[in-house]
Design a protein around this motif. Structure first.
Motif, short mmCIF file in Angstrom:
data_model
loop_
_atom_site.label_atom_id
_atom_site.label_comp_id
_atom_site.label_asym_id
_atom_site.label_seq_id
_atom_site.Cartn_x
_atom_site.Cartn_y
_atom_site.Cartn_z
N TRP A 254 0.83 -1.21 0.00
CA TRP A 254 0.00 0.00 0.00
C TRP A 254 0.87 1.26 0.00
N GLU A 255 1.82 1.31 0.90
CA GLU A 255 2.64 2.51 1.05
C GLU A 255 3.49 2.78 -0.18
N ASN A 256 3.81 1.73 -0.93
CA ASN A 256 4.64 1.90 -2.12
C ASN A 256 3.83 1.96 -3.41
N GLY A 257 2.53 1.97 -3.29
CA GLY A 257 1.67 2.18 -4.44
C GLY A 257 1.49 0.99 -5.36
N PHE A 258 1.61 -0.23 -4.82
CA PHE A 258 1.50 -1.41 -5.67
C PHE A 258 0.26 -2.26 -5.38
N MET A 259 -0.70 -1.72 -4.64
CA MET A 259 -1.99 -2.39 -4.49
C MET A 259 -2.92 -1.82 -5.56
N THR A 260 -3.24 -2.62 -6.55
CA THR A 260 -4.06 -2.19 -7.69
C THR A 260 -5.06 -3.28 -8.03
N PRO A 261 -5.99 -3.02 -8.95
CA PRO A 261 -6.91 -4.07 -9.40
C PRO A 261 -6.21 -5.22 -10.11
N ASP A 262 -4.94 -5.07 -10.46
CA ASP A 262 -4.20 -6.12 -11.15
C ASP A 262 -3.52 -7.10 -10.21
N VAL A 263 -3.85 -7.06 -8.92
CA VAL A 263 -3.25 -7.96 -7.94
C VAL A 263 -4.29 -8.94 -7.41
N THR A 264 -3.92 -10.22 -7.40
CA THR A 264 -4.73 -11.26 -6.75
C THR A 264 -4.02 -11.71 -5.48
N TYR A 265 -4.74 -11.69 -4.37
CA TYR A 265 -4.20 -12.09 -3.07
C TYR A 265 -4.69 -13.51 -2.79
#
Length: 500
Positions: A254-265
């Motif tokens: 989150w803090e580095n700006g890499f949580m996007t709709p293109d990520v599957t957890y």
């Protein structure tokens, strides 16, 4: 009047179509099915679906079809979109079932510390080939291969070769559990491999990056995320795995700006409310592997949390070292675990649940359209919608007493049907399974290749280590002292008689 029940008569009553009728380019119509469109059309009773080329041309009843269309009699069956597995370590199929009694820790010891390096390129090929065939046979038309055994480019090429040897739809999620993603993802060799083996926009074979975030405050995974952004690749990551990936991993993304709709957890079981909020706010989705989570120890399947936060869900089977490619099992265990947890929570409050929140229709949607959304393919597959690619599964088995009557179609898929009831499978407009038989001949090759892999592992590990892996040591059990005693416990008439 007598009824002819001979094999010849039985065959005559089957669908009139023959495998040789399914020539490339010839239209196909499924007639008289209970159609689960998984879109706004809902359920169509006694419905037809027409396929022309690689796409769904029309849905409805009594459809007019082009001359020369081959008909599949789907009477008494359920026609649904092809199922989609959003997270499966396919290469591990070569050691099917070895970890049936493992915990997650024992899996880590086997694959990460002790024996993961034994997988050669030919072993990756064998596992992927068998896994791909198994998926199609079970009605899983699309699989994301969470391929974290790619120690070298030779391993990676072997993985792709196996996927391309079968007529399914696949996404290779490139990973290397024995290497650092900020190293392998940024290498010139990886970028050359991506350019050489994958074509942008190819919906039959896609590429993602597969790696986990360690929660190292320096966030070394940044470089891997940057490569994904540069190459326009989605990312799939194991998140919220008890004792392995934590809320700190989510916070750093989150803090580095890499949580996007293109990520599957993947899993996302042991996260805080704050982490779920972040996933929801950034449009991410979660791949739930309920059989894995219930057995291995990643945490309790999180669908109850995901429902509350309105986070998109897909389903997956994880690894054939434990489980299969059978999304019927995934749907059933997901629905059961969600309801069980809800009932238990209510009982602890001295309350009773009178209405189930999660429904059979929901998990069927997660196993189809939910998977398509997780892979970024929901405009292409995932529902029976005119214009979409024709990935279809006909569930029909006239020999099974469990396939009649069909009263609640979604409930029937989840609780009554199984992989043995998959009659016909179509991928990209091509029939790949018909009348319960696969129409391609890769199974024998896959069996021979995996047999060689098993022999390689067993010989290299040695019989003692091989047996120890198959039969892990039982923990010491602590028994509770029972205050009730009996005069005997030998099965006689007095076995329940209290001592006086």
């Amino acid at each position: 009047m007598t009824t002819d029940t001979s094999p010849a008569a039985d065959a005559a009553h089957r669908n009139a179509a023959l495998p040789q009728d399914f020539r490339p380019g010839r239209p196909v119509v499924f007639r008289h099915a209970t159609v689960l469109t998984v879109d706004a059309h809902g359920v169509i009773e006694n419905g037809d679906v027409l396929v022309v080329g690689d796409r769904i041309e029309a849905i409805g009843r009594d459809l007019a079809v082009p001359e020369g269309t081959v008909e599949v009699d789907a009477t008494g069956g359920i026609l649904m979109p092809g199922m989609i597995d959003s997270h499966r370590h396919m290469y591990q199929t070569a050691l099917r079932g070895i970890g049936a009694d493992w915990t997650l820790s024992q899996y880590f010891v086997f694959c990460y510390l002790n024996w993961g390096r034994l997988f050669r390129p030919q072993d990756v090929y064998a596992g992927n080939l068998l896994g791909a065939v198994e998926a199609l046979d079970a009605g899983v038309t699309t699989t994301l291969d969470w391929s974290h055994g790619l120690q070298t480019l030779d391993h990676a090429d072997a993985a792709v070769d196996a996927l391309q040897a079968t007529p399914g739809r696949f996404v290779l999620a490139y990973g290397n559990l024995l290497g650092a993603p900020w190293e392998w993802a940024t290498s010139a060799d990886f970028k050359a491999f991506a350019s050489r083996r994958f074509t942008p926009g190819d919906d039959m074979l896609g590429l993602q990056l597969a790696f986990d975030v360690t929660a190292d405050p320096s966030f070394p995974e940044r470089k891997a995320f940057e490569v994904a952004r540069e190459l326009e690749l989605r990312v799939t990551t194991h998140a919220g795995v008890w004792g392995a990936t934590t809320d700190d991993s989510i916070r750093l993304m989150w803090e580095n700006g890499f949580m996007t709709p293109d990520v599957t957890y993947v899993h996302a079981t042991s996260l805080s409310q704050d982490s779920y909020h972040r996933i929801a706010a950034t449009g991410g989705s979660v791949s739930v592997s309920s059989e894995s989570e219930l057995n291995a120890g990643q945490g309790y399947p999180p669908t109850w949390q995901l429902r509350k936060h309105d986070i998109p869900v897909s389903l997956s089977m994880d690894s054939s070292m434990w489980w299969s490619a059978d999304l019927f099992s995934a749907m059933r265990s997901t629905l059961s675990s969600d309801r069980a947890r809800e009932h238990l929570a209510a009982h602890n409050r001295d309350e009773t649940i009178v209405h189930n929140h999660l429904r059979a229709e929901d998990v069927v949607r997660w196993a189809t359209l939910g998977g398509a959304q997780a892979l970024g393919l929901d405009s292409v597959i995932g529902s029976i919608t005119p214009g979409k690619k024709a990935d279809l599964v006909l569930i029909k088995n006239d020999r099974s007493p469990a396939m009649h009557p069909i009263i609640h179609p979604y409930g029937h898929v989840v609780f009554q049907a199984g992989r043995g009831d998959v009659h016909t499978v179509m991928v990209n407009g091509m029939i790949v399974k018909y009348d319960h038989a696969l129409l391609h001949d890769t199974l024998a090759t896959a069996r021979a290749a995996t047999a060689e892999t098993v022999e390689h592992f067993r010989t290299t590990m040695g019989e003692k280590e091989w047996q120890a892996a198959r039969e892990p040591e039982l923990p010491h059990s602590e028994r509770i002292s029972n205050p009730y005693t009996y005069t005997s416990w030998d099965g006689g008439d007095d076995r329940h008689r209290p001592e006086v």
